[in-house]
Scaffold this motif. Structure first.
Motif, PDB file in Angstrom:
ATOM      1  N   ARG A  29       0.824  -1.212   0.000  1.00 55.18           N
ATOM      2  CA  ARG A  29       0.000   0.000   0.000  1.00 55.18           C
ATOM      3  C   ARG A  29       0.854   1.256   0.000  1.00 55.18           C
ATOM      4  O   ARG A  29       0.588   2.222  -0.688  1.00 55.18           O
ATOM      5  CB  ARG A  29      -0.919  -0.013   1.230  1.00 55.18           C
ATOM      6  CG  ARG A  29      -2.376   0.081   0.840  1.00 55.18           C
ATOM      7  CD  ARG A  29      -3.257   0.207   2.056  1.00 55.18           C
ATOM      8  NE  ARG A  29      -3.353   1.564   2.527  1.00 55.18           N
ATOM      9  CZ  ARG A  29      -3.395   1.899   3.808  1.00 55.18           C
ATOM     10  NH1 ARG A  29      -3.312   0.971   4.732  1.00 55.18           N
ATOM     11  NH2 ARG A  29      -3.523   3.137   4.168  1.00 55.18           N
ATOM     12  N   ARG A  30       1.917   1.232   0.808  1.00 53.12           N
ATOM     13  CA  ARG A  30       2.741   2.434   0.883  1.00 53.12           C
ATOM     14  C   ARG A  30       3.517   2.657  -0.404  1.00 53.12           C
ATOM     15  O   ARG A  30       3.729   3.792  -0.828  1.00 53.12           O
ATOM     16  CB  ARG A  30       3.690   2.340   2.079  1.00 53.12           C
ATOM     17  CG  ARG A  30       2.955   2.567   3.374  1.00 53.12           C
ATOM     18  CD  ARG A  30       3.882   2.798   4.506  1.00 53.12           C
ATOM     19  NE  ARG A  30       4.769   3.950   4.309  1.00 53.12           N
ATOM     20  CZ  ARG A  30       5.778   4.226   5.127  1.00 53.12           C
ATOM     21  NH1 ARG A  30       6.022   3.423   6.133  1.00 53.12           N
ATOM     22  NH2 ARG A  30       6.542   5.255   4.918  1.00 53.12           N
ATOM     23  N   ARG A  31       3.942   1.537  -1.017  1.00 56.11           N
ATOM     24  CA  ARG A  31       4.641   1.694  -2.290  1.00 56.11           C
ATOM     25  C   ARG A  31       3.719   2.295  -3.333  1.00 56.11           C
ATOM     26  O   ARG A  31       4.093   3.180  -4.080  1.00 56.11           O
ATOM     27  CB  ARG A  31       5.151   0.329  -2.766  1.00 56.11           C
ATOM     28  CG  ARG A  31       6.662   0.323  -2.897  1.00 56.11           C
ATOM     29  CD  ARG A  31       7.146  -0.990  -3.395  1.00 56.11           C
ATOM     30  NE  ARG A  31       6.464  -2.097  -2.721  1.00 56.11           N
ATOM     31  CZ  ARG A  31       6.287  -3.286  -3.273  1.00 56.11           C
ATOM     32  NH1 ARG A  31       6.746  -3.514  -4.484  1.00 56.11           N
ATOM     33  NH2 ARG A  31       5.676  -4.242  -2.614  1.00 56.11           N
ATOM     34  N   LEU A  76       1.939   6.870  -6.610  1.00 56.71           N
ATOM     35  CA  LEU A  76       0.859   7.814  -6.874  1.00 56.71           C
ATOM     36  C   LEU A  76       1.350   9.243  -6.662  1.00 56.71           C
ATOM     37  O   LEU A  76       1.064  10.146  -7.443  1.00 56.71           O
ATOM     38  CB  LEU A  76      -0.312   7.505  -5.941  1.00 56.71           C
ATOM     39  CG  LEU A  76      -1.703   7.614  -6.558  1.00 56.71           C
ATOM     40  CD1 LEU A  76      -1.823   6.680  -7.749  1.00 56.71           C
ATOM     41  CD2 LEU A  76      -2.758   7.291  -5.516  1.00 56.71           C
ATOM     42  N   GLY A  77       2.127   9.435  -5.593  1.00 51.18           N
ATOM     43  CA  GLY A  77       2.687  10.753  -5.307  1.00 51.18           C
ATOM     44  C   GLY A  77       3.570  11.239  -6.437  1.00 51.18           C
ATOM     45  O   GLY A  77       3.438  12.371  -6.909  1.00 51.18           O
ATOM     46  N   TRP A  78       4.469  10.364  -6.889  1.00 52.77           N
ATOM     47  CA  TRP A  78       5.361  10.735  -7.992  1.00 52.77           C
ATOM     48  C   TRP A  78       4.565  11.063  -9.244  1.00 52.77           C
ATOM     49  O   TRP A  78       4.850  12.039  -9.944  1.00 52.77           O
ATOM     50  CB  TRP A  78       6.336   9.601  -8.296  1.00 52.77           C
ATOM     51  CG  TRP A  78       7.474   9.544  -7.336  1.00 52.77           C
ATOM     52  CD1 TRP A  78       7.693   8.608  -6.382  1.00 52.77           C
ATOM     53  CD2 TRP A  78       8.547  10.481  -7.222  1.00 52.77           C
ATOM     54  NE1 TRP A  78       8.834   8.906  -5.670  1.00 52.77           N
ATOM     55  CE2 TRP A  78       9.384  10.054  -6.171  1.00 52.77           C
ATOM     56  CE3 TRP A  78       8.881  11.657  -7.908  1.00 52.77           C
ATOM     57  CZ2 TRP A  78      10.527  10.736  -5.793  1.00 52.77           C
ATOM     58  CZ3 TRP A  78      10.026  12.334  -7.522  1.00 52.77           C
ATOM     59  CH2 TRP A  78      10.834  11.879  -6.483  1.00 52.77           C
ATOM     60  N   LEU A  79       3.544  10.228  -9.505  1.00 48.83           N
ATOM     61  CA  LEU A  79       2.729  10.424 -10.695  1.00 48.83           C
ATOM     62  C   LEU A  79       2.022  11.770 -10.628  1.00 48.83           C
ATOM     63  O   LEU A  79       2.014  12.545 -11.595  1.00 48.83           O
ATOM     64  CB  LEU A  79       1.712   9.282 -10.796  1.00 48.83           C
ATOM     65  CG  LEU A  79       1.015   9.155 -12.150  1.00 48.83           C
ATOM     66  CD1 LEU A  79       2.030   8.754 -13.202  1.00 48.83           C
ATOM     67  CD2 LEU A  79      -0.113   8.136 -12.079  1.00 48.83           C
ATOM     68  N   ALA A  80       1.453  12.066  -9.441  1.00 46.42           N
ATOM     69  CA  ALA A  80       0.742  13.329  -9.276  1.00 46.42           C
ATOM     70  C   ALA A  80       1.688  14.494  -9.519  1.00 46.42           C
ATOM     71  O   ALA A  80       1.351  15.467 -10.223  1.00 46.42           O
ATOM     72  CB  ALA A  80       0.139  13.410  -7.878  1.00 46.42           C
ATOM     73  N   ALA A  81       2.906  14.401  -8.965  1.00 48.72           N
ATOM     74  CA  ALA A  81       3.875  15.477  -9.149  1.00 48.72           C
ATOM     75  C   ALA A  81       4.184  15.667 -10.626  1.00 48.72           C
ATOM     76  O   ALA A  81       4.246  16.795 -11.134  1.00 48.72           O
ATOM     77  CB  ALA A  81       5.156  15.162  -8.380  1.00 48.72           C
TER      78      ALA A  81
END
Lengths: 266, 266
Positions: free
Chosen positions: A16-18, A23-28
């Motif tokens: 889940r954390r990965r 997702l964070g990188w993608l959003a950025a």
């Protein structure tokens, strides 16, 4: 469960954390690309940017040494603005800090008043304060010094306020028990405890203010920025280089001085 | 030597009391010189305060026509987009510079070169950088992006390099002793130790970049700053205060987001 033990490998994050990280990188990435496209900078040939900046730098070389004589006075003015602005800020910031500290503020309304002053002062950049005070005081260094003071109040008020919140209140109680008036309480109960922070933070802010006061001239609030602005508009690039070098020198010296003074009080 | 005559005196940060008074006198003299230097006189200040009160009346209440509101929103989005793009580009450029500016990893000449670059980037206010970049690449958000990227590199590399200098070299040596190549040493010995700080610093700088992107427009580098300057020049003070409110709001939101994210990473 026990049977699957040998096939397990160590991983830093669970699935889940990965997933969250990706997702964070993608959003950025999406925000970056979307912002870039939104801005429509019209860079059809990005390779020209370094060339143009390089061109500017070549034109600045060599710096026009004879221009130094003309910027001594504005430079001193800049230093005056930074010093007076910091002094003014300190005078204004102490009451603000007392309001914004939870343990010294009289009631909830004054606490919020303190917080609002700190926030507004910090959110509005020095140059915007300068725009305002040029209207109030007319062009010149006085407007600049007041702008610097108003900008610094938030910074000093916030950080001094945090220091006040951390003091040992027992000492304040002791002074109060000895029959001290509110002024005496402040002078003998609170001030000695925050004095090192007060000095350290003021010097630190003074250092920042030296940098900030170099730009006030762009909006007519005095200092070396006037000369810089004039030289840039006249395309006198070698004079610009001289001014920039002088600013660099002053900033480096003030940073060293500030670091030294802060090491003394720590 | 009668010991009973001794009285307690507060210790001083200076070695001698004469020295202390000399320093204080020097500081006071300097402030007086500054006050004289910027032409501070009471009548001007009093007049200014009066005009300030009038101006405050003109500022309130904030007001903007629907078209002006639309313009605020458009330009504010531009500011935020500029901040987003330059945070990413700035950080990408900062990583190699930070490694080269870390004393424990980098050879001496490279170290001094990169430290020099960092000092230069930090010495010049964003407005000064912006005014030069505007001359080089023209008006608009591209100039803003280059400016903020440049400032980001100075800030980010400095703090990041300091974090790299603080790492535990023991684990780096361990990885190296296990036969890792220089790249592997970096990836497995250094990177895991600095990732949390990296995230925190990135968000912190993003927050600062949002603030900066709201002012570089004053010298033509895109974003809401240009609207602010135009409104000021037209004496449209209700509009000015509407813009200021918008800036304060956006800065506050950015600061809040940044604080929440940093708390989670620390």
């Amino acid at each position: 469960m026990a049977g699957t033990n040998e096939t397990r490998t160590w991983q830093r994050f669970d699935r889940r954390r990965r997933f969250g990280r990706y997702l964070g990188w993608l959003a950025a990435l999406i925000v970056f690309v979307a912002s870039w496209r939104f801005l429509e900078t019209g860079v059809t040939r990005p390779e020209t940017i370094p060339r143009e900046i390089n061109d500017l730098l070549t034109r600045m070389y060599p710096p026009d040494v004879s221009y130094t004589a003309e910027i001594v006075r504005p430079l001193i003015e800049t230093i005056h603005i930074a010093a007076l602005g910091t002094a003014g800020a300190l005078v204004l910031a102490v009451p603000v800090a007392l309001l914004a500290a939870e343990n010294t503020t009289p009631n909830a309304a004054t606490y919020w008043l303190g917080k609002v002053i700190v926030t507004v002062s910090r959110s509005v950049n020095t140059i915007i304060w300068a725009l305002i005070f040029v209207v109030v005081f007319g062009t010149g260094p006085l407007a600049g010094a007041v702008a610097i003071a108003f900008r610094s109040v938030g910074f000093l008020g916030k950080l001094i306020g945090e220091e006040i919140e951390e003091i040992d209140f027992g000492q304040v109680e002791a002074v109060r028990a000895a029959g001290a008036s509110p002024t005496q309480l402040l002078l003998y109960g609170i001030l000695p405890q925050v004095k090192p922070a007060l000095v350290g933070l003021s010097v630190y802010r003074w250092d920042i203010n030296v940098r900030d006061s170099t730009i006030l001239g762009f909006v007519g609030a005095g200092g070396i920025g006037v000369q810089l602005f004039r030289a840039v508009n006249a395309f006198a690039w070698q004079s610009v280089a001289t001014v920039l070098l002088v600013i660099l020198g002053v900033v480096v010296v003030s940073e060293a001085l500030s670091a030294y003074a802060r090491s003394l009080v720590r | 030597m009668a010991t009973d005559e001794r009285t307690w005196r507060r210790p001083t940060a200076f070695r001698r009391r004469e020295m202390k008074w000399a320093v204080y006198a020097g500081i006071v003299a300097f402030f007086l010189w500054s006050a004289w230097g910027i032409g501070l006189d009471l009548s001007r200040v009093v007049r200014g305060v009066g005009r300030g009160a009038t101006l405050l009346g003109d500022f309130l209440p904030p007001d903007a026509t629907p078209r002006q509101t639309q313009r605020i929103v458009d330009k504010m989005v531009e500011s935020v987009a500029m901040a987003m793009v330059s945070t990413v580009t700035g950080i990408v450029l900062s990583v190699p510079i930070a490694f080269m500016a870390a004393e424990n990893l980098s050879p001496k000449p490279l170290y001094y070169l990169n430290r020099g670059f960092i000092s230069i980037s930090r010495a010049f206010n964003a407005i000064i950088v912006a005014i030069l970049v505007v001359k080089a690449v023209g008006l608009g958000p591209l100039a803003g992006i280059i400016t903020i990227t440049f400032k980001t590199v100075g800030f980010f590399s400095k703090l990041f390099a300091e974090d790299i200098e603080d790492i535990d070299m023991g684990s780096v040596d361990a990885v190296r002793a296990a036969g890792a190549s220089p790249v592997q040493t970096l990836l497995y010995g250094v990177v895991p130790q600095i990732v949390p700080r990296f995230a925190g610093l990135s968000v912190y700088r993003w927050d600062i970049n949002i603030r900066t992107s709201t002012i570089v427009g004053i010298v033509g580098a895109g974003g809401i700053g240009s609207v602010l300057l135009t409104a000021f020049n037209r004496y449209d003070y209700p509009y000015v205060s509407a813009i200021l409110l918008a800036i304060i709001l956006v800065v506050l939101v950015a600061e809040g987001v940044s604080a929440v994210v940093r708390r989670r990473y620390q």
